[in-house]
Design a protein around this motif. Sequence first.
Motif, PDB file in Angstrom:
ATOM      1  N   SER A 182      33.438 -45.894 -35.352  1.00 25.36           N
ATOM      2  CA  SER A 182      33.670 -46.757 -36.513  1.00 25.36           C
ATOM      3  C   SER A 182      33.638 -48.226 -36.121  1.00 25.36           C
ATOM      4  O   SER A 182      34.488 -48.680 -35.348  1.00 25.36           O
ATOM      5  CB  SER A 182      35.018 -46.434 -37.155  1.00 25.36           C
ATOM      6  N   PRO A 183      32.715 -49.019 -36.677  1.00 25.29           N
ATOM      7  CA  PRO A 183      32.714 -50.467 -36.395  1.00 25.29           C
ATOM      8  C   PRO A 183      34.008 -51.141 -36.834  1.00 25.29           C
ATOM      9  O   PRO A 183      34.445 -52.109 -36.209  1.00 25.29           O
ATOM     10  CB  PRO A 183      31.521 -50.984 -37.210  1.00 25.29           C
ATOM     11  N   TYR A 184      34.641 -50.625 -37.894  1.00 22.30           N
ATOM     12  CA  TYR A 184      35.882 -51.232 -38.368  1.00 22.30           C
ATOM     13  C   TYR A 184      37.046 -50.938 -37.432  1.00 22.30           C
ATOM     14  O   TYR A 184      37.937 -51.765 -37.248  1.00 22.30           O
ATOM     15  CB  TYR A 184      36.194 -50.759 -39.782  1.00 22.30           C
TER      16      TYR A 184
ATOM     17  N   VAL B  82      31.162 -50.013 -30.012  1.00 19.26           N
ATOM     18  CA  VAL B  82      30.801 -49.062 -31.064  1.00 19.26           C
ATOM     19  C   VAL B  82      29.878 -48.021 -30.445  1.00 19.26           C
ATOM     20  O   VAL B  82      28.889 -48.368 -29.789  1.00 19.26           O
ATOM     21  CB  VAL B  82      30.092 -49.762 -32.234  1.00 19.26           C
TER      22      VAL B  82
END
Length: 254
Positions: A80-82, A113
């Motif tokens: 997840s990039p977040y 990531v």
Amino acid sequence: MLAHQRDEPGRLTYRDGADVQDGSVERFYFSSPDSWDRETTEVLERLADREPILDVGCGAGKHLLWWAERDVDAVGVDVSPYAVLTARERFEVRGIPERSGEDAERGLENVLVGDMAELPVSTGAFGAVHAVGTQLGLGGSLAGIRDLLAEFARVTDDAGVAVVDNYDPTGLDEEFFGYRSDPRDGIAHRCFHLEFERERSDGSRERAVGRTLHFLLCSPARLRETTIGTPWRIRDVARADGTAHYRAVLEKQR
């Protein structure tokens, strides 16, 4: 995770049909070491002797921060990039610098990531892999778990160590959230998806629904089967008291 880090209102839930469970973002991703069980801290200490460590599925980076504050070399990876952005912001808040020198030149940041099936790091670059949160079960099958273990073997050196965890189906029943039975001994499944809701500043509501996650649950005996054909052997299995959850320490066979 990112909304929680930035103190923005929102609610995460796990959903399996009509069954709903709170996502417990604070407890799962932002808990303080003071609240961790003794086994968790012992595992982190054990891996500290095998730095550099690759924390696979690092989430908001709580274990990375624990190592960083003790000058242990560790890198996080999350799909997840977040989640990665959350962990990076937490590093910045704590005043932990980004990597420099050869690491920076190779693009090896504190948090990356990446998919655990194809980790974005060099072969043999790490002494240990830490992959907890039952994410090994996302392999979806015994063969899929074996493939993940092969990838963990690729990124670790000849004396590599890996820590993974799962739920033992022999200690579960239909009441376990997302549970799906399987006719095979020591095998079951878990399925659910995540939903996130929050109110925007203009008063409208935002809702995001994730894909269905399928975890293969396997007993320690079944996990041993998956090590066949890989360089790994199970050294230790530790169970939390009164639960079906267990951690396994794997070592490369010499």
